[in-house]
Design an enzyme around this catalytic site. Structure first.
Site, PDB file in Angstrom:
ATOM      1  N   LYS A  76       0.856  -1.194   0.000  1.00 14.54           N
ATOM      2  CA  LYS A  76       0.000   0.000   0.000  1.00 14.54           C
ATOM      3  C   LYS A  76       0.887   1.237   0.000  1.00 14.54           C
ATOM      4  O   LYS A  76       1.749   1.391   0.863  1.00 14.54           O
ATOM      5  CB  LYS A  76      -0.911   0.029   1.228  1.00 14.54           C
ATOM      6  CG  LYS A  76      -1.817   1.270   1.239  1.00 14.54           C
ATOM      7  CD  LYS A  76      -2.851   1.199   2.323  1.00 14.54           C
ATOM      8  CE  LYS A  76      -2.397   1.780   3.626  1.00 14.54           C
ATOM      9  NZ  LYS A  76      -2.239   3.249   3.611  1.00 14.54           N
TER      10      LYS A  76
ATOM     11  N   THR B 280     -10.416   3.805  10.668  1.00  9.59           N
ATOM     12  CA  THR B 280     -10.338   2.923  11.846  1.00  9.59           C
ATOM     13  C   THR B 280      -9.764   3.642  13.064  1.00  9.59           C
ATOM     14  O   THR B 280      -9.734   3.090  14.153  1.00  9.59           O
ATOM     15  CB  THR B 280      -9.508   1.663  11.529  1.00  9.59           C
ATOM     16  OG1 THR B 280      -8.374   2.045  10.764  1.00  9.59           O
ATOM     17  CG2 THR B 280     -10.317   0.665  10.729  1.00  9.59           C
TER      18      THR B 280
HETATM   19  O1  C5P Z   1       0.443   1.283  10.975  1.00 10.56           O
HETATM   20  P1  C5P Z   1      -0.989   0.828  10.805  1.00 10.56           P
HETATM   21  O2  C5P Z   1      -1.136  -0.679  10.762  1.00 10.56           O
HETATM   22  O3  C5P Z   1      -1.926   1.484  11.786  1.00 10.56           O
HETATM   23  O4  C5P Z   1      -1.356   1.352   9.333  1.00 10.56           O
HETATM   24  C1  C5P Z   1      -2.650   1.294   8.830  1.00 10.56           C
HETATM   25  C2  C5P Z   1      -2.665   1.919   7.457  1.00 10.56           C
HETATM   26  O5  C5P Z   1      -3.989   1.846   6.960  1.00 10.56           O
HETATM   27  C3  C5P Z   1      -2.271   3.385   7.420  1.00 10.56           C
HETATM   28  O6  C5P Z   1      -1.520   3.566   6.212  1.00 10.56           O
HETATM   29  C4  C5P Z   1      -3.576   4.153   7.354  1.00 10.56           C
HETATM   30  O7  C5P Z   1      -3.471   5.331   6.600  1.00 10.56           O
HETATM   31  C5  C5P Z   1      -4.465   3.152   6.621  1.00 10.56           C
HETATM   32  N1  C5P Z   1      -5.906   3.257   6.871  1.00 10.56           N
HETATM   33  C6  C5P Z   1      -6.500   3.156   8.118  1.00 10.56           C
HETATM   34  N2  C5P Z   1      -7.847   3.248   8.281  1.00 10.56           N
HETATM   35  C7  C5P Z   1      -8.618   3.413   7.212  1.00 10.56           C
HETATM   36  C8  C5P Z   1      -8.033   3.507   5.935  1.00 10.56           C
HETATM   37  C9  C5P Z   1      -6.669   3.416   5.798  1.00 10.56           C
HETATM   38  O8  C5P Z   1      -5.780   2.953   9.098  1.00 10.56           O
HETATM   39  N3  C5P Z   1      -9.941   3.439   7.368  1.00 10.56           N
END
Ligand code: C5P
Length: 233
Positions: free
Chosen positions: A32, A119
């Site tokens: 991603k 989230t």
């Molecule tokens: O480090 P971590 O596991 O928290 O990363 C989660 C990734 O998912 C981050 O890049 C964040 O921007 C992305 N994300 C999220 N919640 C969402 C959409 C994307 O945490 N609803």
């Protein structure tokens, strides 16, 4: 339905991300690319990672008036990514425009998914900051249905909501779920979280894992642990 683990490569420069991915050798994880890396390096980093054999989820979370999003999506359609996204909060008109913009002349396009609620947002901030009185699950389900009727392929939601989304929108409607933590890991700023094994049980199609892999002492080992918990391999 393809299921996979996507690594959120939230690095600020190309060198760091390519070195990081290089440590995986012949393993080519789904990557991603988010705002940080894309704003720092532009489309080149997307092309380079694709050229190395990775699938790419370009996570730029578009949210603007329909015409602007349509035009931006039509630029993104040239990058040959596998998945891209926008905010469902931009309305059905914006999502329909996005699908139009993303669809190439030959009718093909990357998968398009909508962020329901981040989230990192919990019930309290939903109510206090966004003035949304409905329960989180209801909001997520409604936004998912909006995405479906607008022609999108799925949503980004918490794994805790994946079951509900599939029940409302069908099992082929993709759920991409961040907010993944190992049972023995730290939550950080994420609120609606669960483990890779639980996400599997709840029916997530793709889990997005960032810091539990990127900040691990041994990222390859942490990634393989996610794969084994989530895919049962
Ligand atoms: O480090 P971590 O596991 O928290 O990363 C989660 C990734 O998912 C981050 O890049 C964040 O921007 C992305 N994300 C999220 N919640 C969402 C959409 C994307 O945490 N609803």
């Amino acid at each position: 339905m393809a299921k996979d683990v996507i690594i959120a490569c939230d690095f600020s420069d190309k060198r760091t991300v390519l070195d990081f991915l290089g440590t995986f050798g012949e393993i080519k994880p789904f990557v991603k690319i988010g705002m940080e890396l894309f704003y720092a390096e532009g489309p080149d980093v997307v092309k380079e990672i694709k050229a190395r054999g990775h699938k790419v989820f370009l996570d730029l979370k578009l949210h603007d008036i329909p015409n602007t999003v349509k035009k931006a999506m039509s630029v993104l359609s040239g990058y040959d990514v596998d998945i891209t996204d926008l905010h469902a909060g931009g309305t059905c008109a914006m999502m329909r425009a996005a699908v139009e913009g993303l669809t190439r002349a030959d009718g093909t396009r990357p998968l398009l998914v909508a962020i329901t609620q981040l989230t990192s947002t919990d019930g309290e901030s939903l109510k206090k900051d966004l003035l949304i009185d409905k329960p989180m699950e209801e909001v997520v389900e409604h936004y998912a249905l909006n995405a479906k009727v607008s022609g999108l392929d799925g949503v980004v939601c918490s794994p805790l909501e994946a079951e509900k989304v599939h029940a409302a929108c069908g099992k082929n409607f993709i759920t991409v779920t961040p907010g993944i933590r190992f049972a023995d890991g730290e939550a950080g700023d994420q609120k609606r979280i669960t483990t890779p094994a639980k996400a599997r049980e709840l029916g997530s199609d793709y889990i997005v894992v960032g810091r539990p892999v990127t900040a691990a002492a041994d990222p390859v080992k942490a990634y393989l642990r996610c794969v084994s918990e989530f895919l049962g391999k």
